[in-house]
Design an enzyme around this catalytic site. Sequence first.
Site, short mmCIF file in Angstrom:
data_model
loop_
_atom_site.label_atom_id
_atom_site.label_comp_id
_atom_site.label_asym_id
_atom_site.label_seq_id
_atom_site.Cartn_x
_atom_site.Cartn_y
_atom_site.Cartn_z
N GLY B 166 0.79 -1.23 0.00
CA GLY B 166 0.00 0.00 0.00
C GLY B 166 0.82 1.28 0.00
CB SER B 192 4.50 -10.93 -5.45
OG SER B 192 4.41 -9.77 -4.65
NE ARG B 193 6.82 -11.31 -12.98
CZ ARG B 193 8.13 -11.17 -13.28
NH1 ARG B 193 8.72 -10.00 -13.11
NH2 ARG B 193 8.83 -12.18 -13.74
CB ALA B 194 3.40 -4.35 -9.31
CG ASP B 254 -6.14 -7.63 -0.48
OD1 ASP B 254 -5.93 -8.77 -0.04
OD2 ASP B 254 -5.23 -6.83 -0.74
#
Lengths: 491, 491
Positions: B166, B192-194, B254
């Site tokens: 965030g 991770s990737r974005a 989420d």
Amino acid sequence: MEAKVKTLDVKAGKPVAIINDRDAAEHSIFLGDRICLKYGETEGMAIVDTSRGVPRGNIYLFKETKEEINVEEGEVVEVESSIKPDSIDYIKKKVEGEELAEEETRAIVEDAVDFKLTDSELMAYTVGIEMSDFSMEEAKHLTKAMVNTGEKIDVEEALDKHCIGGVPGNRTTPIIVSIIAAAGYKIPKTSSRAITSPAGTADTMEVITDVKHSLEEIESIVDEVNGCLCWGGALNLAPADDEFIRVRDSLNLDPLEQLLSSVLAKKKAVGANTVLIDIPMGDGTKVEGQEEASKLSRNFKELGSELGMNVMTLVSDGSSPIGKGIGPALEARDFLEVLKSGGKEGPEDLRNKSVKMADLLLDEVGSKENAEEILESGRAYDKFKEILDKQGGGIKEPENVELAENRHTVKAEKRGRVKGINNEPVNKIAKAAGCSKEKRSGLYLHKKEGDPVEEGDDLITVYSESPKRLEKAVELAEERKVYSFKSLLSE
Amino acid sequence: MEAKVKTLDVKAGKPVAIINDRDAAEHSIFLGDRICLKYGETEGMAIVDTSRGVPRGNIYLFKETKEEINVEEGEVVEVESSIKPDSIDYIKKKVEGEELAEEETRAIVEDAVDFKLTDSELMAYTVGIEMSDFSMEEAKHLTKAMVNTGEKIDVEEALDKHCIGGVPGNRTTPIIVSIIAAAGYKIPKTSSRAITSPAGTADTMEVITDVKHSLEEIESIVDEVNGCLCWGGALNLAPADDEFIRVRDSLNLDPLEQLLSSVLAKKKAVGANTVLIDIPMGDGTKVEGQEEASKLSRNFKELGSELGMNVMTLVSDGSSPIGKGIGPALEARDFLEVLKSGGKEGPEDLRNKSVKMADLLLDEVGSKENAEEILESGRAYDKFKEILDKQGGGIKEPENVELAENRHTVKAEKRGRVKGINNEPVNKIAKAAGCSKEKRSGLYLHKKEGDPVEEGDDLITVYSESPKRLEKAVELAEERKVYSFKSLLSE
């Protein structure tokens, strides 16, 4: 991103494109994303499916999309994320437990019908409704939106009836429709096929006549003979409801909140403004207690009134099957016997319930006629034959309805009196025998509540198209969970 | 039912078969049903998709299924409903608000990994978790099941860190990993990737080196140099989690409840038993208030302890970006400057936060070393270069990291002092410029909180690969919502 096209020479029914899951992740494209495909001067929209089975850099297009953008195998298209419909935000809002405004619900329904939402998104909305407090206001908005995004039958001041289901054999509809139409009222009845039950009214009617008619044909039949008994499945009445049902069936979800909208949307779409809802109550039905039944009854009436419909309800005894035959052909025999004999033959409970419901409808619209008289006089049977002729003719005599050839009868082991018949094993046996897929399969209950039984009396005859299925169904019938008895001595 | 095969010459990644929607309804086969396909002596399982685009009586098979049952186009297969996995009942139970038992949760996870559940069913489970009280006990079962259905990295007594996200620019990971590995502890970092942010650690690292390594390569790199900075996406660590994320991303869901399991499953799978979770708090982050932050912190520790992991948390200031560059290449420059200069150059907030987090980890495992010293002495930079070499070499000097060629700098309109920097417009500008897809795009914040600003000073430089995107991003930057200022006169 750019992607090389591989065309799938079939229609998906929706504009679907499949891309590699890692390509998708790298380009921030997610399952269910709507993408814009550009090829030269043309462009089109598709919903993304992601798969590890697609080679990287490829995109698989179904026929609809291939034709829309006029692209051939091996050519390269530009793939762009297109803006997600706002309805996704509203679904998320629902999942977060909030109440939706009318335009938000409408957006969801419109996008469902336009295939802009994925099955997962429709599922999220359904679960959101199930798990939140779904207000009457929202139910009204949902119903109106479902009606307005589909076709309508143009019949004025129509009557209709609906049973929320759960009771085997409960085939009152053909009798009620015949009585109401004979009394001079319009009743454009469309029915569904069985989903989880042994038979639906459409399955049963299909045993004896053609139930597939277009909206225009239905309008003309009802114009001429006041009523019809058709299949509603392909008429595109409240099609959003079909989408929701399709999705939630996979989980066997049947939220009562959605039931209200689902039922009344279909009724509204056929022009009904006086509707009787049969709410069977009892073990194994959808409504198990009085409190739940009363609440549902109140909710149906309230939602009906919000929609400008006069909705009546009948909380009926759903603890055991209605009629003696279970399965499309066997149920057809039952109601044909009642109609043909003017109520003097055939299962008494089926006759009585049908008459009672028809009377409720007739009283409500101020008719001076009496359902029993219409049935007894033979006018109901004459009307039924008129309807049959308009729908393309068919079987009129109960004994001409064919039953499956593999049969076995389970007999009583001792004397007694029938105390009760349990719905659940009855449904199981009928389905094991092949219902509703096999229309001539099913079972016949020789004894009903209160009947005395002697040792060796016939109890249940099972019918099936396949000896193997017959065996399995008979095995279930022999577990003797269908009937409960009381001793004759104790009387 | 029998159906004529049409083969689709592609893999779906799952065993999918498409049949006509009315055929499906008539045979009581529903979307997502598992069917058994029989052809001669062979048989196979497939998940049903229903479509009005498929002609009646046909079945469309993707390559996997075609090959499994060894059937050719035009041949006829027997289609039978096969029994639904029990996990569907457990999902329904969750949707009805009940708590699931360990074996029930495990069944859902196993079936998710084995593709026995449809996306809609996974969505229903996710929404069910979101909308019910998800207990710590259930979170533990979910996490364990996710770990046990995937691969694991075989490193003992590993350390790890994770940020729940965030905050733009928050690229502490390469600095922390370098310090911890230099201190002699194992830290097999996979990132991770974005997804929705301008850059993920994997995107940033990929600017300078190769981040795609197999499990075996990662084990060997960590064995030799204690740490790595790799992409975790293709390693099949807790793959069920990827399935859940893929489904819920389509709704932008989420749920914090699933976040716990999701994060700790990945950590458990890499063998970490000391984990620091960074919980940025502030407007526009996932956690907006102290109460929520404390609860999440407690839950992380509790779930960690249930799983036999030592989990620490740091509730950090997430109200504004960390570092000055936003976007993969610009963030790479920031952390390279910090590492290379031993903390004397580069953004101070990035340096301080990284040191603080590394110290928390070192203290926890009883190290006598101090993160600041490791950074200042150049040992962290040396370790970083070792890791780089093992991962395949790459860019070591910050000034060698290339930035996109289209640039524009927004300047200050009057003098003042920076009061705050808002995350949301920063993210929007970076994404408009092309992040995270375009690694050399992004923005540079010339001023940070507390800095004095003179009229005409550089405020924001935007970088983009495309003049058109640059223009759009600069437009957003000129709306002047990024910085808030206080007057210098008021001081």
